[in-house]
Design an enzyme around this catalytic site. Structure first.
Site, mmCIF file in Angstrom:
data_model
loop_
_atom_site.group_PDB
_atom_site.id
_atom_site.type_symbol
_atom_site.label_atom_id
_atom_site.label_comp_id
_atom_site.label_asym_id
_atom_site.label_seq_id
_atom_site.Cartn_x
_atom_site.Cartn_y
_atom_site.Cartn_z
ATOM 1 N N ASP A 191 34.911 28.653 40.058
ATOM 2 C CA ASP A 191 35.549 29.803 39.918
ATOM 3 C C ASP A 191 35.228 29.603 37.907
ATOM 4 O OD1 ASP A 191 35.558 32.267 38.839
ATOM 5 O OD2 ASP A 191 36.358 32.589 41.007
ATOM 6 N N LYS A 216 32.340 40.756 35.478
ATOM 7 C CA LYS A 216 33.434 40.357 34.572
ATOM 8 C C LYS A 216 32.414 40.295 33.157
ATOM 9 C CE LYS A 216 36.713 40.911 37.809
ATOM 10 N NZ LYS A 216 36.274 40.611 38.916
HETATM 11 N N1 LCS Z 1 37.352 34.854 40.950
HETATM 12 C C1 LCS Z 1 38.500 35.645 39.305
HETATM 13 C C2 LCS Z 1 37.968 34.341 38.493
HETATM 14 C C3 LCS Z 1 38.391 37.023 39.541
HETATM 15 O O1 LCS Z 1 39.279 36.943 37.816
HETATM 16 C C4 LCS Z 1 37.833 37.908 40.505
HETATM 17 C C5 LCS Z 1 38.164 39.087 39.848
HETATM 18 C C6 LCS Z 1 37.613 37.312 41.618
HETATM 19 C C7 LCS Z 1 36.776 36.211 41.078
HETATM 20 C C8 LCS Z 1 36.618 38.331 42.549
HETATM 21 O O2 LCS Z 1 35.586 39.102 41.947
HETATM 22 P P1 LCS Z 1 35.439 41.004 42.458
HETATM 23 O O3 LCS Z 1 34.900 40.008 43.941
HETATM 24 O O4 LCS Z 1 36.473 41.419 41.808
HETATM 25 O O5 LCS Z 1 33.584 40.213 41.736
HETATM 26 N N2 LCS Z 1 39.114 39.886 39.082
HETATM 27 C C9 LCS Z 1 39.776 40.341 38.795
HETATM 28 C C10 LCS Z 1 40.840 41.059 37.853
HETATM 29 O O6 LCS Z 1 41.569 39.831 37.714
HETATM 30 N N3 LCS Z 1 41.807 42.399 38.493
HETATM 31 O O7 LCS Z 1 41.133 43.038 38.261
HETATM 32 C C11 LCS Z 1 39.218 42.257 39.688
#
Ligand code: LCS
Length: 401
Positions: A191, A216
């Site tokens: 990731d 992000k």
């Molecule tokens: N991988 C990492 C490292 C992340 O930080 C997040 C979301 C995800 C996957 C998942 O992504 P999403 O499905 O939300 O697009 N991280 C978040 C955080 O640290 N704060 O809010 C969301």
């Protein structure tokens, strides 16, 4: 598979900044410099035979947007070029990307080794949803190669690593883990959300699959939820595409367009944010009210040297704990104004949040403690605002703690 007709022909040999601006942009009838948005769910066939040929794979063309869409493909191709993978698959969120990647690689009875410090829902997905399908797991400190080695079983098919980890910023040695994975007939899935392809390209360090939350830094403007899977080897790609098509967690054309637009300024944005982050981390480390700081750019970071080996920068994520612990942290979070109290990260705006009660709440206290996600840990995502303004905001809030 359609042949790519990029406007800039040898884009893969160009510098990163050129890739960010031009990758994925294809020739089109209008000569548009920005790819058009194909906001359509379905595509018309010329006749019944044409439709049958497309479905059987004899013909090349678009059928239905869950399967393929030109606007989505343009964004996917750009990210594949930036990460140095053969192909990419746009997903509806980072979690959809992680789920689809794991579902493509694992079946009942298989085992996955995962970093113990990861985004909370990633840990929960592996320990609940995947476990419910009979996929076993070991959550380990992947910064310790011996711990990774001893967690591997004959049934291990995937080692899943988040580096730097959310929210502890623990750095794992990608080359070392890739070696362990490949010696054991397993694949390394990384990731790369925290660094992005400007500052870290895991495929260059042995990763087989890279996943991202596009929500992000890749989109970078806090207006899209999306994810992506990058596949290093072309041979593996069709299986991932089929799995994504069956699970159905795809990204839509308009969000793909926005992400593709965001990619063009990715190097500028992430480097500027990192330029802000280093002096902020140094300031926090010297502040008498701060107990500890983790930032990959500080020599005090336990894996500073490994970070230098595999990253082209230090990112914009900082974790720290105040001497006054959780209560002082709450006071600080309630009294900043420029740093917005919000989850997510990697955007142009600076954010502050509390992992134990927010992003990592679903992990539960025991697992958080095992992964060093303390109750007092406060996480910053540094944006691209004026550095003095950001410092003044933190300074005023710390005065009240
Ligand atoms: N991988 C990492 C490292 C992340 O930080 C997040 C979301 C995800 C996957 C998942 O992504 P999403 O499905 O939300 O697009 N991280 C978040 C955080 O640290 N704060 O809010 C969301």
């Amino acid at each position: 598979m359609k042949n790519w007709r990029f406007i800039v022909k040898n884009i893969r040999e160009m510098g990163l900044e050129t890739k960010a601006v031009h990758a994925g942009i294809e020739e089109n009838e209008a000569g548009a410099v920005v790819p058009p948005i194909y906001q359509t769910s379905t595509f018309k066939f010329e006749n019944v035979q044409h439709g049958a040929d497309l479905f059987s794979g004899k013909g090349d063309g678009y059928i239905y947007t869950r399967m393929r869409n030109p606007t989505v493909e343009a964004m996917e191709n750009a990210i594949a070029v930036l990460e140095g993978g053969a192909h990419a698959l746009g997903c509806g969120s980072g979690m959809a990307a992680i789920h689809t990647a794991l579902a493509s690689l694992l079946k009942t009875g298989d085992h996955v080794v995962c970093s113990e410090s990861v985004y909370g829902p990633t840990s929960t997905l592996i320990r609940t949803v995947m476990a419910n399908f009979g996929i076993e797991n070991s959550m380990v400190d992947t910064s310790n190669l011996d711990a990774v080695r001893s967690a591997v079983r004959p049934s291990t098919r995937v080692i899943f690593v988040e580096t730097p980890a959310n929210p502890t910023l623990v750095i794992s040695d990608l080359d070392g883990i890739a070696e362990i994975a490949h010696a054991n007939d397993a694949l390394l899935v990384v990731d790369n959300t925290f660094m992005g392809p400007v500052m870290q390209r895991p495929i260059e360090h042995g990763a087989d699959i890279v996943v991202h939350s596009l929500t992000k830094s890749l989109n970078g403007h806090a207006d899209v939820v999306g994810g992506v899977i990058v596949v290093k080897d072309a041979e593996r790609y069709p299986h991932f595409r089929t799995t994504l098509n069956q699970i159905g967690g795809v990204i839509d054309p308009f969000n793909s367009f926005l992400v593709h637009r965001g990619l063009k300024t990715l190097p500028l944005r992430v480097r500027r944010a990192a330029e802000n982050a280093l002096p902020i981390a140094e300031y926090l480390e010297k502040h008498p009210k701060v107990q500890w700081v983790r930032y990959p750019g500080l020599p005090s970071h336990p894996q500073y040297e490994i970070g230098r080996k595999q990253m082209d920068g230090h990112g914009a994520m900082i974790s720290f704990e105040l001497a006054g612990g959780l209560e002082a942290g709450k006071t600080m979070m309630n009294n900043v104004h420029l740093f917005l109290l919000a989850v997510s990260l990697g955007g142009v705006e600076s954010l502050i949040q509390h992992p134990a009660s927010m992003t990592h709440a679903t992990m539960g206290k025991e697992l958080r403690e095992q992964a060093n996600i303390t109750d007092g840990l406060v996480r910053l995502s540094v944006g691209i605002e004026n550095l003095e303004d950001l410092m003044a905001d933190l300074d005023a809030a710390l005065d009240l703690c």
